[in-house]
Design an enzyme around this catalytic site. Structure first.
Site, PDB file in Angstrom:
ATOM      1  CG  ASN A   9      47.913  42.738 -16.077  1.00 32.65           C
ATOM      2  OD1 ASN A   9      47.778  43.167 -17.010  1.00 32.65           O
ATOM      3  ND2 ASN A   9      46.918  42.404 -15.441  1.00 32.65           N
ATOM      4  CE  LYS A  11      44.668  44.691 -14.179  1.00 30.56           C
ATOM      5  NZ  LYS A  11      43.809  44.566 -13.066  1.00 30.56           N
ATOM      6  CG  HIS A  94      43.761  39.056 -15.554  1.00 30.99           C
ATOM      7  ND1 HIS A  94      42.724  39.543 -15.375  1.00 30.99           N
ATOM      8  CD2 HIS A  94      44.730  39.499 -14.916  1.00 30.99           C
ATOM      9  CE1 HIS A  94      42.992  40.641 -14.297  1.00 30.99           C
ATOM     10  NE2 HIS A  94      44.148  40.436 -14.078  1.00 30.99           N
ATOM     11  CD  GLU A  96      41.053  43.111 -15.109  1.00 33.45           C
ATOM     12  OE1 GLU A  96      41.988  43.339 -16.158  1.00 33.45           O
ATOM     13  OE2 GLU A  96      40.987  43.728 -14.025  1.00 33.45           O
ATOM     14  CD  GLU A 166      46.053  38.643 -10.607  1.00 29.12           C
ATOM     15  OE1 GLU A 166      47.200  39.395 -10.496  1.00 29.12           O
ATOM     16  OE2 GLU A 166      45.102  38.469 -11.723  1.00 29.12           O
ATOM     17  N   GLY A 172      42.084  45.298  -8.336  1.00 29.11           N
ATOM     18  CA  GLY A 172      41.786  46.928  -8.457  1.00 29.11           C
ATOM     19  C   GLY A 172      40.630  47.478  -7.354  1.00 29.11           C
ATOM     20  CB  SER A 212      44.670  45.532  -3.809  1.00 29.60           C
ATOM     21  OG  SER A 212      43.667  45.838  -4.579  1.00 29.60           O
TER      22      SER A 212
HETATM   23  P1  PGA Z   1      45.838  45.378  -9.185  1.00 28.60           P
HETATM   24  O1  PGA Z   1      45.738  44.313 -10.414  1.00 28.60           O
HETATM   25  O2  PGA Z   1      46.858  45.183  -8.591  1.00 28.60           O
HETATM   26  O3  PGA Z   1      45.545  46.608  -9.932  1.00 28.60           O
HETATM   27  O4  PGA Z   1      44.622  44.783  -8.326  1.00 28.60           O
HETATM   28  C1  PGA Z   1      46.223  43.122 -10.387  1.00 28.60           C
HETATM   29  C2  PGA Z   1      45.839  42.139 -11.395  1.00 28.60           C
HETATM   30  O5  PGA Z   1      44.779  42.199 -12.108  1.00 28.60           O
HETATM   31  O6  PGA Z   1      46.689  41.547 -12.273  1.00 28.60           O
END
Ligand code: PGA
Length: 250
Positions: A9, A11, A94, A96, A166, A172, A212
């Site tokens: 992903n 982003k 997601h 976010e 997640e 993140g 992460s």
């Molecule tokens: P990350 O993001 O691996 O940077 O923690 C995962 C995601 O948001 O899908």
């Protein structure tokens, strides 16, 4: 029985020109794989993903989709457009998007339906915020998101859905879920899917872990019987770490 899926992903990272170079390098360096690799870049990059990966082992798709089919929705991108570009997967729900764009479970469900109509497999993201885990309510909270997104959604084939667990506090932050905590959640998700769609479906549907993931923690997460791959943000941006993850999945 379940083919592992490693999905990057990206982003809101990389320009189309940067992505084009990266894709060329990935193609050059990617070994033949038993697992499946997918890249989920920003919309303007998708035509380059098609150029690079059409007729290869690498799948690609988007990070979001409109809940509408077509019409006067400025700034939106429809599932039909994504299908036309050859997207096999697309993320919905997601955290976010839930947080920064106020996406509700009902909206996530509409988006998921639009993808299914076009034969695109939704990667449905679910997962709890920190305070919910601290209250000991992570499993019911996450299963609630799953149930709401799948309410009345008819699925026949396990390839029509991917679920990504997640935990919000792991995204993140450099703090991944402990493998056994992830396993507990993945098991709960699989058993909820079994109740809804039957045992055969649930045994074959893939449940990814995200939050992460990096080359240092991925092997222990993958060693869990119900973890079928990863939805990877940060570690999917550098070719070296992404390839390391893909090789760990084999
Ligand atoms: P990350 O993001 O691996 O940077 O923690 C995962 C995601 O948001 O899908």
């Amino acid at each position: 029985m379940r083919r592992l899926l490693i999905a990057g992903n990206w982003k809101m990272h990389k320009t189309p020109s940067e992505a084009r170079v990266w894709f060329r390098e990935l193609k050059r360096l990617l070994p033949p794989l038993a697992s499946e690799v997918a890249l989920l870049p920003a919309f303007p990059i998708l035509p380059y993903a098609r150029e690079a990966f059409q007729d290869t082992q690498v799948a690609y798709g988007a990070q979001d989709v409109s809940a509408h089919r077509e019409g006067a929705y400025t700034g939106e991108v429809s599932a039909r457009m994504l299908a036309d570009l050859g997207c096999r997967y697309t993320i919905v729900g997601h955290s976010e998007r839930r947080k920064h764009h106020q996406e509700t479970d009902a909206l996530v469900r509409e988006k998921l339906l639009r993808l299914l109509e076009e034969g695109i497999t939704p990667i449905l993201c679910v997962g709890e915020p920190l305070e919910v885990r601290e209250r000991g309510e992570a499993v019911p909270y996450t299963l609630g998101q799953l149930a709401a997104a799948l309410e009345g959604v008819d699925l026949q084939d396990p390839r029509q859905l991917v679920v990504a667990y997640e935990p919000v506090w792991a995204i993140g932050t450099g703090k991944n879920a402990a493998p056994l905590d992830a396993e507990e959640m993945h098991q709960a998700i699989r058993s909820a899917l079994s109740k809804r769609y039957g045992e055969g479906f649930a045994a074959r549907v893939r449940i990814l872990y995200g939050g992460s993931v990096n080359p240092g923690n991925f092997a222990s997460l993958l060693s869990m019987p119900n973890v079928d791959g990863g939805l990877v943000g940060g570690a999917s941006l550098e070719l070296e770490s992404f390839l390391a993850l893909v090789k760990l999945a084999g």
